[in-house]
Design a protein around this motif. Structure first.
Motif, PDB file in Angstrom:
ATOM      1  N   THR A   1      -5.518   1.884   5.179  1.00 53.12           N
ATOM      2  CA  THR A   1      -4.653   1.262   6.222  1.00 53.12           C
ATOM      3  C   THR A   1      -4.905   1.285   8.185  1.00 53.12           C
ATOM      4  O   THR A   1      -5.465   0.375   8.534  1.00 53.12           O
ATOM      5  CB  THR A   1      -2.769   0.379   6.222  1.00 53.12           C
ATOM      6  OG1 THR A   1      -2.747   2.069   6.478  1.00 53.12           O
ATOM      7  CG2 THR A   1      -2.777   1.263   4.562  1.00 53.12           C
TER       8      THR A   1
ATOM      9  N   TYR B   1       0.687  -1.391  -0.214  1.00 54.43           N
ATOM     10  CA  TYR B   1       0.103  -0.183   0.142  1.00 54.43           C
ATOM     11  C   TYR B   1       0.659   1.094   0.166  1.00 54.43           C
ATOM     12  O   TYR B   1       0.426   2.011  -0.028  1.00 54.43           O
ATOM     13  CB  TYR B   1      -0.905   0.363   1.312  1.00 54.43           C
ATOM     14  CG  TYR B   1      -2.378   0.861   1.199  1.00 54.43           C
ATOM     15  CD1 TYR B   1      -3.047   1.276  -0.015  1.00 54.43           C
ATOM     16  CD2 TYR B   1      -1.923   2.149   1.251  1.00 54.43           C
ATOM     17  CE1 TYR B   1      -4.189   2.368   0.060  1.00 54.43           C
ATOM     18  CE2 TYR B   1      -2.610   3.333   1.154  1.00 54.43           C
ATOM     19  CZ  TYR B   1      -3.896   2.886   0.479  1.00 54.43           C
ATOM     20  OH  TYR B   1      -4.693   4.155   0.942  1.00 54.43           O
TER      21      TYR B   1
ATOM     22  N   VAL C   1       0.812   2.518  -3.150  1.00 52.40           N
ATOM     23  CA  VAL C   1      -0.509   3.278  -3.635  1.00 52.40           C
ATOM     24  C   VAL C   1      -0.249   5.059  -3.265  1.00 52.40           C
ATOM     25  O   VAL C   1      -0.986   5.253  -4.519  1.00 52.40           O
ATOM     26  CB  VAL C   1      -1.493   2.065  -3.553  1.00 52.40           C
ATOM     27  CG1 VAL C   1      -3.353   2.629  -4.110  1.00 52.40           C
ATOM     28  CG2 VAL C   1      -1.062   1.211  -3.884  1.00 52.40           C
ATOM     29  N   SER C   2      -0.738   4.888  -1.870  1.00 49.36           N
ATOM     30  CA  SER C   2      -0.583   6.188  -1.408  1.00 49.36           C
ATOM     31  C   SER C   2       0.181   6.320   0.056  1.00 49.36           C
ATOM     32  O   SER C   2       0.540   5.682   0.807  1.00 49.36           O
ATOM     33  CB  SER C   2      -1.993   6.363  -1.318  1.00 49.36           C
ATOM     34  OG  SER C   2      -2.351   7.925  -0.076  1.00 49.36           O
ATOM     35  N   PRO C   3       0.701   7.435   0.222  1.00 51.38           N
ATOM     36  CA  PRO C   3       0.922   7.494   1.548  1.00 51.38           C
ATOM     37  C   PRO C   3       0.694   7.937   2.458  1.00 51.38           C
ATOM     38  O   PRO C   3       0.437   8.220   4.045  1.00 51.38           O
ATOM     39  CB  PRO C   3       2.309   9.424   0.979  1.00 51.38           C
ATOM     40  CG  PRO C   3       1.396   9.633   0.171  1.00 51.38           C
ATOM     41  CD  PRO C   3       1.168   9.058  -1.194  1.00 51.38           C
ATOM     42  N   ASN C   4      -0.916   7.762   2.187  1.00 46.73           N
ATOM     43  CA  ASN C   4      -2.315   8.286   3.391  1.00 46.73           C
ATOM     44  C   ASN C   4      -2.080   7.267   3.910  1.00 46.73           C
ATOM     45  O   ASN C   4      -2.713   6.003   3.542  1.00 46.73           O
ATOM     46  CB  ASN C   4      -3.507   8.971   2.623  1.00 46.73           C
ATOM     47  CG  ASN C   4      -4.306   9.308   3.181  1.00 46.73           C
ATOM     48  OD1 ASN C   4      -4.101   9.023   4.685  1.00 46.73           O
ATOM     49  ND2 ASN C   4      -5.104  10.069   3.146  1.00 46.73           N
ATOM     50  N   GLN C   5      -2.418   6.998   5.347  1.00 44.96           N
ATOM     51  CA  GLN C   5      -2.634   6.216   5.832  1.00 44.96           C
ATOM     52  C   GLN C   5      -3.863   5.904   6.532  1.00 44.96           C
ATOM     53  O   GLN C   5      -3.986   4.814   6.932  1.00 44.96           O
ATOM     54  CB  GLN C   5      -1.395   5.406   7.230  1.00 44.96           C
ATOM     55  CG  GLN C   5       0.366   5.329   6.516  1.00 44.96           C
ATOM     56  CD  GLN C   5       1.386   5.327   7.815  1.00 44.96           C
ATOM     57  OE1 GLN C   5       0.797   4.905   8.718  1.00 44.96           O
ATOM     58  NE2 GLN C   5       2.568   4.840   7.745  1.00 44.96           N
ATOM     59  N   GLU C   6      -4.785   6.483   5.989  1.00 41.75           N
ATOM     60  CA  GLU C   6      -5.725   6.556   6.451  1.00 41.75           C
ATOM     61  C   GLU C   6      -6.742   5.245   6.310  1.00 41.75           C
ATOM     62  O   GLU C   6      -7.166   4.619   7.263  1.00 41.75           O
ATOM     63  CB  GLU C   6      -6.786   7.997   5.836  1.00 41.75           C
ATOM     64  CG  GLU C   6      -8.170   7.693   6.545  1.00 41.75           C
ATOM     65  CD  GLU C   6      -8.666   9.428   6.035  1.00 41.75           C
ATOM     66  OE1 GLU C   6      -9.856   8.517   6.099  1.00 41.75           O
ATOM     67  OE2 GLU C   6      -8.364   9.601   5.840  1.00 41.75           O
TER      68      GLU C   6
END
Length: 141
Positions: A42, A32, A35-40
């Protein structure tokens, strides 16, 4: 993510938290991050996994686990082995005349006759049916 209390038994809870943390580290976070640095996402997924584990442990608390483990589970496992052995023997017989005989179809034919018209072939062989079945289990809990 923070450790959670699932069962009220610290040793078991620590192990469950470790398994969950390692599963996310190895199977979710590893890909992941690309895919995105945003961990919201996960973190939300982690919360859902914690909730699922809590639901399962609550279900275990409401059942007579000793009775289940010593009778029902043992009986179910023995029945499954009996069906498998019957299917293997039948397959050996059929292979002589029908080289296309299939162990799975023979197994599920025996299951229908033993379980009185209950057969789990679709759930076992078809991904969509399996997903539908698991969704039904989740909603009834």
């Amino acid at each position: 993510p923070k450790a959670d209390v699932f069962t009220g038994h610290p040793l078991i809870d620590d192990q469950l938290n470790d398994v969950l943390r390692l599963a996310f580290r190895d199977y979710i976070n590893s890909w992941y991050a690309f895919v995105s640095p945003n961990q919201e996402f996960t973190l939300h997924l982690y919360s859902i996994a914690q909730l699922a584990i809590k639901s399962v442990t609550q279900r275990f608390h409401s059942m007579d686990i000793v009775s289940y483990m010593t009778t029902k589970l043992v009986d179910d496992f023995a029945s499954h082995l009996r069906l498998y052995r019957l299917a293997q023997n039948k397959l050996k017989e059929l292979k002589v005349n029908d080289p296309n005989a299939n162990l799975l179809s023979i197994f599920f034919d025996f299951e229908v006759s033993m379980e009185r018209n209950i057969c789990r072939d679709l759930v076992s062989e078809d991904n969509e049916s399996c997903s539908d079945y698991l969704s039904q289990i989740w909603t009834c809990c």
